[in-house]
Design a protein around this motif. Sequence first.
Motif, PDB file in Angstrom:
ATOM      1  N   VAL A 157      22.941 -31.143 -23.349  1.00  0.00           N
ATOM      2  CA  VAL A 157      24.041 -32.057 -23.648  1.00  0.00           C
ATOM      3  C   VAL A 157      24.725 -32.429 -22.335  1.00  0.00           C
ATOM      4  CG1 VAL A 157      26.322 -32.176 -24.763  1.00  0.00           C
ATOM      5  CG2 VAL A 157      24.456 -30.987 -25.900  1.00  0.00           C
ATOM      6  N   ALA A 158      25.150 -33.684 -22.213  1.00  0.00           N
ATOM      7  CA  ALA A 158      25.972 -34.064 -21.059  1.00  0.00           C
ATOM      8  C   ALA A 158      27.416 -33.710 -21.365  1.00  0.00           C
ATOM      9  CB  ALA A 158      25.838 -35.555 -20.795  1.00  0.00           C
ATOM     10  N   TYR A 159      28.076 -33.059 -20.410  1.00  0.00           N
ATOM     11  CA  TYR A 159      29.492 -32.757 -20.543  1.00  0.00           C
ATOM     12  C   TYR A 159      30.298 -33.863 -19.858  1.00  0.00           C
ATOM     13  CZ  TYR A 159      28.550 -27.886 -21.971  1.00  0.00           C
ATOM     14  OH  TYR A 159      28.147 -26.752 -22.633  1.00  0.00           O
ATOM     15  N   THR A 160      31.578 -33.937 -20.214  1.00  0.00           N
ATOM     16  CA  THR A 160      32.448 -34.904 -19.546  1.00  0.00           C
ATOM     17  C   THR A 160      32.572 -34.536 -18.057  1.00  0.00           C
ATOM     18  OG1 THR A 160      34.387 -33.572 -20.053  1.00  0.00           O
ATOM     19  CG2 THR A 160      33.837 -35.334 -21.622  1.00  0.00           C
ATOM     20  N   VAL A 161      32.995 -35.502 -17.263  1.00  0.00           N
ATOM     21  CA  VAL A 161      33.170 -35.255 -15.829  1.00  0.00           C
ATOM     22  C   VAL A 161      34.192 -34.136 -15.622  1.00  0.00           C
ATOM     23  CG1 VAL A 161      33.939 -36.290 -13.652  1.00  0.00           C
ATOM     24  CG2 VAL A 161      32.552 -37.634 -15.257  1.00  0.00           C
ATOM     25  N   LEU A 162      35.280 -34.198 -16.383  1.00  0.00           N
ATOM     26  CA  LEU A 162      36.345 -33.190 -16.279  1.00  0.00           C
ATOM     27  C   LEU A 162      35.810 -31.787 -16.542  1.00  0.00           C
ATOM     28  CD1 LEU A 162      39.862 -33.068 -16.865  1.00  0.00           C
ATOM     29  CD2 LEU A 162      38.802 -32.146 -18.894  1.00  0.00           C
ATOM     30  N   LEU A 163      35.130 -31.602 -17.660  1.00  0.00           N
ATOM     31  CA  LEU A 163      34.622 -30.266 -18.006  1.00  0.00           C
ATOM     32  C   LEU A 163      33.530 -29.829 -17.038  1.00  0.00           C
ATOM     33  CD1 LEU A 163      34.456 -30.112 -21.901  1.00  0.00           C
ATOM     34  CD2 LEU A 163      36.093 -29.034 -20.383  1.00  0.00           C
ATOM     35  N   SER A 164      32.731 -30.769 -16.567  1.00  0.00           N
ATOM     36  CA  SER A 164      31.656 -30.408 -15.630  1.00  0.00           C
ATOM     37  C   SER A 164      32.236 -29.805 -14.361  1.00  0.00           C
ATOM     38  CB  SER A 164      30.820 -31.636 -15.284  1.00  0.00           C
ATOM     39  OG  SER A 164      30.229 -32.166 -16.445  1.00  0.00           O
ATOM     40  N   TRP A 165      33.348 -30.359 -13.891  1.00  0.00           N
ATOM     41  CA  TRP A 165      34.006 -29.812 -12.696  1.00  0.00           C
ATOM     42  C   TRP A 165      34.484 -28.385 -12.968  1.00  0.00           C
ATOM     43  CZ3 TRP A 165      34.404 -30.542  -7.678  1.00  0.00           C
ATOM     44  CH2 TRP A 165      35.465 -29.983  -6.972  1.00  0.00           C
ATOM     45  N   PHE A 166      35.155 -28.202 -14.094  1.00  0.00           N
ATOM     46  CA  PHE A 166      35.702 -26.878 -14.412  1.00  0.00           C
ATOM     47  C   PHE A 166      34.591 -25.843 -14.670  1.00  0.00           C
ATOM     48  CE2 PHE A 166      39.740 -29.028 -16.246  1.00  0.00           C
ATOM     49  CZ  PHE A 166      40.332 -29.009 -14.999  1.00  0.00           C
ATOM     50  N   LEU A 167      33.671 -26.187 -15.536  1.00  0.00           N
ATOM     51  CA  LEU A 167      32.665 -25.200 -15.934  1.00  0.00           C
ATOM     52  C   LEU A 167      31.661 -24.948 -14.813  1.00  0.00           C
ATOM     53  CD1 LEU A 167      31.950 -26.236 -19.652  1.00  0.00           C
ATOM     54  CD2 LEU A 167      33.873 -24.983 -18.685  1.00  0.00           C
ATOM     55  N   GLY A 168      31.353 -26.006 -14.062  1.00  0.00           N
ATOM     56  CA  GLY A 168      30.398 -25.858 -12.957  1.00  0.00           C
ATOM     57  C   GLY A 168      30.926 -24.919 -11.888  1.00  0.00           C
ATOM     58  N   LEU A 169      32.206 -25.013 -11.579  1.00  0.00           N
ATOM     59  CA  LEU A 169      32.770 -24.133 -10.546  1.00  0.00           C
ATOM     60  C   LEU A 169      33.070 -22.741 -11.084  1.00  0.00           C
ATOM     61  CD1 LEU A 169      35.139 -26.391  -8.398  1.00  0.00           C
ATOM     62  CD2 LEU A 169      32.714 -25.964  -8.162  1.00  0.00           C
ATOM     63  N   ASP A 170      33.372 -22.646 -12.362  1.00  0.00           N
ATOM     64  CA  ASP A 170      33.713 -21.341 -12.960  1.00  0.00           C
ATOM     65  C   ASP A 170      32.602 -20.314 -12.717  1.00  0.00           C
ATOM     66  OD1 ASP A 170      34.916 -19.337 -14.363  1.00  0.00           O
ATOM     67  OD2 ASP A 170      35.012 -20.372 -16.269  1.00  0.00           O
ATOM     68  N   ILE A 171      31.375 -20.774 -12.564  1.00  0.00           N
ATOM     69  CA  ILE A 171      30.243 -19.856 -12.414  1.00  0.00           C
ATOM     70  C   ILE A 171      30.401 -18.952 -11.190  1.00  0.00           C
ATOM     71  CG2 ILE A 171      27.748 -19.793 -11.910  1.00  0.00           C
ATOM     72  CD1 ILE A 171      27.544 -22.331 -13.675  1.00  0.00           C
ATOM     73  N   HIS A 172      30.947 -19.485 -10.116  1.00  0.00           N
ATOM     74  CA  HIS A 172      30.973 -18.722  -8.856  1.00  0.00           C
ATOM     75  C   HIS A 172      32.354 -18.215  -8.456  1.00  0.00           C
ATOM     76  CE1 HIS A 172      27.193 -21.196  -7.923  1.00  0.00           C
ATOM     77  NE2 HIS A 172      26.838 -20.003  -8.325  1.00  0.00           N
ATOM     78  N   TYR A 173      33.345 -18.374  -9.315  1.00  0.00           N
ATOM     79  CA  TYR A 173      34.704 -17.975  -8.920  1.00  0.00           C
ATOM     80  C   TYR A 173      35.268 -16.932  -9.860  1.00  0.00           C
ATOM     81  CZ  TYR A 173      34.408 -21.751  -5.642  1.00  0.00           C
ATOM     82  OH  TYR A 173      33.996 -22.538  -4.598  1.00  0.00           O
ATOM     83  N   ASP A 174      36.183 -16.152  -9.336  1.00  0.00           N
ATOM     84  CA  ASP A 174      36.783 -15.113 -10.172  1.00  0.00           C
ATOM     85  C   ASP A 174      38.100 -15.616 -10.760  1.00  0.00           C
ATOM     86  OD1 ASP A 174      38.230 -15.030  -7.788  1.00  0.00           O
ATOM     87  OD2 ASP A 174      38.929 -13.028  -8.283  1.00  0.00           O
ATOM     88  N   ASP A 175      38.800 -14.719 -11.451  1.00  0.00           N
ATOM     89  CA  ASP A 175      39.955 -15.160 -12.243  1.00  0.00           C
ATOM     90  C   ASP A 175      41.186 -15.525 -11.419  1.00  0.00           C
ATOM     91  OD1 ASP A 175      40.526 -12.644 -11.474  1.00  0.00           O
ATOM     92  OD2 ASP A 175      40.768 -11.795 -13.465  1.00  0.00           O
ATOM     93  N   GLY A 176      41.108 -15.385 -10.113  1.00  0.00           N
ATOM     94  CA  GLY A 176      42.241 -15.827  -9.296  1.00  0.00           C
ATOM     95  C   GLY A 176      42.167 -17.309  -8.965  1.00  0.00           C
ATOM     96  N   THR A 177      41.077 -17.935  -9.330  1.00  0.00           N
ATOM     97  CA  THR A 177      40.870 -19.332  -8.946  1.00  0.00           C
ATOM     98  C   THR A 177      41.381 -20.277 -10.032  1.00  0.00           C
ATOM     99  OG1 THR A 177      38.904 -18.683  -7.720  1.00  0.00           O
ATOM    100  CG2 THR A 177      39.150 -21.030  -8.201  1.00  0.00           C
ATOM    101  N   VAL A 178      42.203 -21.215  -9.604  1.00  0.00           N
ATOM    102  CA  VAL A 178      42.749 -22.210 -10.535  1.00  0.00           C
ATOM    103  C   VAL A 178      42.302 -23.596 -10.071  1.00  0.00           C
ATOM    104  CG1 VAL A 178      44.848 -23.174 -11.551  1.00  0.00           C
ATOM    105  CG2 VAL A 178      44.739 -20.734 -10.992  1.00  0.00           C
ATOM    106  N   LEU A 179      41.694 -24.331 -10.977  1.00  0.00           N
ATOM    107  CA  LEU A 179      41.171 -25.668 -10.664  1.00  0.00           C
ATOM    108  C   LEU A 179      42.070 -26.716 -11.314  1.00  0.00           C
ATOM    109  CD1 LEU A 179      37.440 -24.882 -11.531  1.00  0.00           C
ATOM    110  CD2 LEU A 179      38.487 -24.806  -9.268  1.00  0.00           C
TER     111      LEU A 179
END
Lengths: 293, 263
Positions: free
Chosen positions: B203-225
């Motif tokens: 499925v294609a995700y929205t641009v907004l969610l792609s930014w959030f979910l794509g970066l979430d993979i490599h960051y810990d819970d201190g990171t806020v996007l």
Amino acid sequence: MRKIVCYLLLVALMGIISACRGPGIEFRNVPLNNVSDDIDIAVMTPLPETPDYICSYRIIKPDITCQYVTEYGAKFGIVGEPSNTNFGQMTMSNPEKDKILHVYSETGALEYNCPNKLFKVNPELPSDNEAIDIATNFLRGIGFLFLDIDVENVVIGGSTNGIPSHLLVKFTRTIDGFPITGPGSKFGIRIGDEGEIVRVLVWHPEFEQAGEINIIEPYTAVNSLQTKKAYPAAPPDCKSIKIEDISLGYYLSSIDTYQQYLTPAYIFRGKCYNGKGEYLQDYVSWVDAGTYP
Amino acid sequence: MRIKDHKRKLGSNICMILALSVFLWITILPIPLLAEDAYEAAGYWVEEYDWGWPPVLDLDYTEEDTQEFLDYLENSGGYLINIKGDESPVAQIDFTYNSRADSHDIFWFDGHGGAGHILLANLEKVEYDEVSWGDYDLEWIMLHACETLADDDTGTKSTGKFAQALNGARLICGSVTSLISHPTDSYYVAGYMIDDDGGGADVAYTVLLSWFLGLDIHYDDGTVLRVIGEDNYCSLDYLWGQGGPYGNTQIDSSFSYWTYTCD
């Protein structure tokens, strides 16, 4: 003759010792991302007492098959054929395409999303305690309520124009009393409007004991941090860091890459300040705690 | 008589040339039109920073990360990659008014940054009040740099920073806290944006969610996007070729913003 026998015994003994001590250079160390030289790092907390060595654990690489993905899909209410994406995931979705499950091929980490519901405007969100109950019951339902995980906290996971859109219930896994930490430590449930689960990102790797590993003293780790050998670097505006908590844990680097061993690491938590002494952001950094032959 | 013949011949030649020109115009014209209509992406990275005080650390993976993004869009999304590489010197002018960044549908920047600015290799800042994005073609810009949108949480452009740069662009994707230089952050962002199997399980995700979910993979819970957009509907945008933007936006003094805490 006696000398030869003694020599052979010595060699055998060394082999046994090295086997017990774990696999040495096969460990994956915490990466280095040197901190800029102009940052002052002050430790505001007493150093923790840590053991001389802790157990080493080898992560068992899962075999991610279509059947594996399909079985988990069913637990999330998704039925159908998984497909391989170009970026290392196997994916399943329901016919409406509003429930999607991704399984990371290298690690087996699970990611479930309801894309249309993550940023709903003005949602009716549960209280923190209700959110914990919802998350816990959900994990029990999919067989993920493991004995070694505990609720860490509940935070606002996402917001729209400053208004919370969903809550994030975070869980921590501990092994022998040490928390699993790092960017690969993922165990979170996001809860949106009317208590609905809108995103799940969980990784609970299986592992087996692989000897023991010597741990460096806390002051040595502090020295590494203060000589700017830590991961990750602080942001460019940061001019001073105050460390408020130091602990020992096991480091996982990422859910998308197979890591052979859990890496012992010192965790430094504190706050970053700019040149005017104004708070910028929370700071977390890791220093490799193992000594390797 | 001979002069009349010549005139007639000249007239018919001119007609022939005109007819040929019109024919060529009609047949060749669609090619540049098609090229202009193709979805276009570009990216810049800064890996090595000039020496200065205080010193600025070089970044190890900005080139790899940018290339991954553009390669994914080119190979799986059919995007035309016009600027692909470190076409040095990357200068302020590449980002500011009537900039080259603005002549693409989507743009990726990978380097250092801070609240309301990004930092170029020569340590020159590109500040929020020097840029105007969306004058031409730009819909979405992704700033893979620290803290770029830290101050954009008011909803009113005059009190935000990069929000003031929204001039037709639909979304600016950035972060509140620091980011690390990672070789495959962009790969996941692009991967979420694009449906890889066209009608299959992906499925294609929205641009907004792609930014959030794509970066979430490599960051810990201190990171806020954070992502900022001209209005709420921009959060429903898909990449061109995957559904495209959701409706038309009205440029005004307000903006919308979405904040995401990593797992």
